[in-house]
Design an enzyme around this catalytic site. Structure first.
Site, PDB file in Angstrom:
ATOM      1  N   GLU A 135       0.823  -1.214   0.000  1.00 47.74           N
ATOM      2  CA  GLU A 135       0.000   0.000   0.000  1.00 47.74           C
ATOM      3  C   GLU A 135       0.853   1.259   0.000  1.00 47.74           C
ATOM      4  O   GLU A 135       0.488   2.271  -0.602  1.00 47.74           O
ATOM      5  CB  GLU A 135      -0.954  -0.010   1.200  1.00 47.74           C
ATOM      6  N   TYR A 172      -2.678  -7.020 -11.532  1.00 45.78           N
ATOM      7  CA  TYR A 172      -1.536  -7.302 -10.667  1.00 45.78           C
ATOM      8  C   TYR A 172      -0.451  -8.103 -11.389  1.00 45.78           C
ATOM      9  O   TYR A 172       0.723  -7.728 -11.371  1.00 45.78           O
ATOM     10  CB  TYR A 172      -1.996  -8.076  -9.425  1.00 45.78           C
TER      11      TYR A 172
END
Length: 651
Positions: A382, A463
């Site tokens: 993150e 991803y």
């Protein structure tokens, strides 16, 4: 008539007038030169506005009064909006994200009808009670002091302007609104599964982005976001028993206490405190609140202060990992900053909340009941989003692979640095990509995040295939060029909205190679890479190796030959449309550059200046960085049922 045609004809009129004036000068030898210069200047200015890069600016001031007993809040919002586009704007749009958390919303229906629903959502929205739903209701909206006409359509507020916003001009919007915080389901909400009271993300009426592709007023159905750069000035007033963690810098720590300052602050039961935050040059603002937050701080690199918020009620085994987290976070930020661009703010907060891990400006919300590896992993992932989305502000709805994929690439390298002490390119995710191809569910990376047919296809694309895009650049243009290009990309496009073309152009500039073909195949199509060794046979005192392209996507090819004496030699066949060669990587291995391989040729004949009997092994791309979907045909000799066979022996 479209805006583009109007713009074209307007420019033609200016050019026609200028041409006539020049004609009169030649024929009559007199004219008022001032008018001519003025018209030429106007034409040049108009051309500049219609071309080149530009981005909108929006500055927020918000005052929020929060009632924790009803989970509702009222807000006053003042926005100064600058139209830096070359277009006249006659309407604007706001996102009302909380409206998604209502039975019958687009997110609800999508979550109940998609083939593989997110397990955190499924049908939970459908069963929300009236006091559990989320909403944002607009009480009033004005432009420059005059009331506006607007309409709510799900999660989008459609606004007709009284006065068009001209290019280069500003306007002010003033809004009064109220909201109800939904029961936590996806990212936002109250009372998450770990007991965090409020995860306030995508919580305010947020002006939609307008860019070179027009308005991006996409309904919220659970995927990614896109926002306008600007400054945020936010005051949140709520029960003094709560600790608030937020984007931005706290402006009044001496009045708040709660770990932001050593000064003790007296708090009467039931009284409210106002927390004042400022976040400069960001495109979002998030916050969280809980009565049990522990607030730790730690120094980060280059004067950054790291903040950590987690609940006192966490089990000791989890709190001990949170105590170790600051050291890992600081080291991770230093590594990413050195290799991919320096973090530009002076604060970053890691906040327990949300439903997993989600990035926001200057902060992230993560779930906190994790072992050390998991806690560090989610924090690093993150935090890296502070580079790829929060500073390099791509439209992550449209370019989710540039957000999640680039992040995955950098996260993998950072985690190696933290836990192994050394970093090596690792083709992680390739197996997952191959499984996606085999499933038949793959969709092009250019698909809008909301419009993937399955969550599987979205996740693997954003991803996995996104990270492979960067990983393969190490193979195509070389590791040194890729590393240099990633840093150059950050420095050239920070605080902007780069696209995939912008990224590719940086890599072309750094490497000197043409890469449009790579984007067109890997991003715009689902064509796959598959190369093989077709035949190997003696040709006098030499060996002829016939290579074949089986998949539709072309690539430059590296073949490493290992001889019986243990020595190795690399043969490099650039792709003709690259218009050049990558630099030699391993200086310890001899490299022979062969003629380019035109992509229309299905086979390529490679001559090795040794007999076949001298060769122990021939392998296409032993680095494994090329996403070849079938590597069984990449090696000679090939082993089948423990018996060595040669492709040339097969009839």
């Amino acid at each position: 008539m479209t805006k583009r045609l109007l713009l074209y004809y307007s420019k033609q009129k200016v050019i026609t007038v200028v041409n006539k004036l020049i004609f009169y000068i030649i024929m009559n030898k007199y004219i008022i030169y001032g008018w001519l210069l003025l018209l030429i200047s106007t034409a040049q200015t108009y051309a500049q506005r219609s071309g080149g890069y530009w981005q909108q600016q929006v500055d927020y001031k918000m005052e929020i009064d929060f009632d924790a007993t009803t989970h509702r809040f009222t807000g006053k919002q003042k926005i100064v909006y600058t139209n830096n586009s070359p277009d006249e704007l006659t309407q604007v749009f706001y996102h009302l994200y909380f409206n998604a958390f209502q039975p019958g919303s687009m997110m609800d229906v999508r979550s109940r009808t998609i083939k593989d629903p997110d397990g955190r959502v499924t049908d939970r929205i459908f069963y929300l009670k009236p006091n559990e739903i989320g909403y944002q209701k607009i009480k009033s909206l004005k432009q420059d002091g005059k009331a506006l006409t607007y309409k709510v359509e799900g999660t989008i507020l459609e606004v007709k302007l009284n006065k068009a916003i001209q290019p280069g001009k500003k306007t002010t919007f003033e809004m009064e609104f109220e909201g109800q915080v939904p029961k936590q389901i996806r990212r936002s909400g109250r009372d998450n599964r770990e007991g965090v009271a409020y995860s306030m993300t995508q919580w305010y009426p947020k002006l939609a982005e307008y860019d070179h592709q027009g308005w991006h007023a996409n309904p919220y159905v659970g995927r990614e976001f896109h926002g306008v750069w600007g400054d945020f000035d936010v005051k949140i007033t709520m029960d003094s028993s709560y600790v608030i963690a937020a984007s931005g810098y706290l402006q009044n720590p001496e009045k708040i206490g709660h770990g932001y300052t050593t000064k003790k602050v007296k708090r009467d039961k039931g009284a409210k405190l106002t927390w004042h935050f400022k976040a400069p040059n960001v495109h979002d603002f998030a916050w969280a609140a809980d009565k049990e937050y522990i607030h730790d701080t730690a120094p980060g690199p280059h004067g950054v202060t790291l903040h950590f918020f987690y609940k006192k009620s966490l089990a000791d085994r989890y709190k001990s990992t949170w105590k170790k987290l600051p050291d890992y976070t600081a080291k991770a930020m230093a590594y990413v900053g050195k290799n991919f661009g320096q973090y530009p703010y002076k604060q970053y907060s890691v906040i327990q909340g949300g439903d997993g891990g989600m990035e926001y400006a200057m902060a992230t919300l993560i779930t906190g009941k994790r072992q050390l590896g998991s806690l560090v992993g989610v924090t690093v992932h993150e935090m890296v989003h502070s580079w790829y989305q929060m500073v390099l502000g791509t439209n992550e709805s449209l370019y989710s692979w540039m957000d999640e994929g680039f992040n995955t690439y950098v996260t993998n390298l950072t985690m190696q640095h933290l836990f192994r002490g050394s970093v090596k390119l690792n083709p992680s995710g390739y197996r997952s990509y191959r499984r996606l191809v085999e499933s038949g569910k793959e969709e092009a990376l250019s698909t809008h995040a909301d419009h993937f047919n399955t969550n599987l296809a979205y996740g693997a694309a954003a991803y996995t295939k996104g990270s492979i895009f960067v990983n393969q650049l190490n193979y195509i243009i070389g590791e040194e060029n890729t590393a240099k290009g990633m840093l150059e990309y950050f420095n050239a496009w920070k605080f902007k909205h780069p696209t995939d073309i912008d990224f590719v152009r940086v890599m072309e500039k750094v490497s000197g190679l043409e890469l449009d073909w790579y984007r067109e195949y890997w991003v715009l199509s689902t064509h796959t890479i598959d190369y093989g060794i077709k035949t190997v046979q003696d040709k006098g005192d030499k060996t002829e190796v016939v290579l074949e392209r089986i998949g539709k996507m072309p690539m430059p090819i590296e073949v490493v030959v290992t001889y019986n004496d243990g020595s190795k030699e690399k043969y490099y066949m650039p792709l003709r449309i690259m218009r050049g060669e990558k630099p030699q990587g391993d200086k310890n291995m001899k490299r022979t550059i062969k003629p380019d391989w035109p992509w229309t040729f299905p086979t390529y004949s490679l001559t090795i200046d040794r007999k076949r009997g001298d060769i122990a092994k021939i392998e296409i791309d032993p680095s494994l960085l090329m996403a070849d979907i079938d590597r069984k045909n990449n090696v000679y000799p090939k082993k089948i049922d423990s018996q060595t066979t040669f492709p040339s022996d097969k009839k």
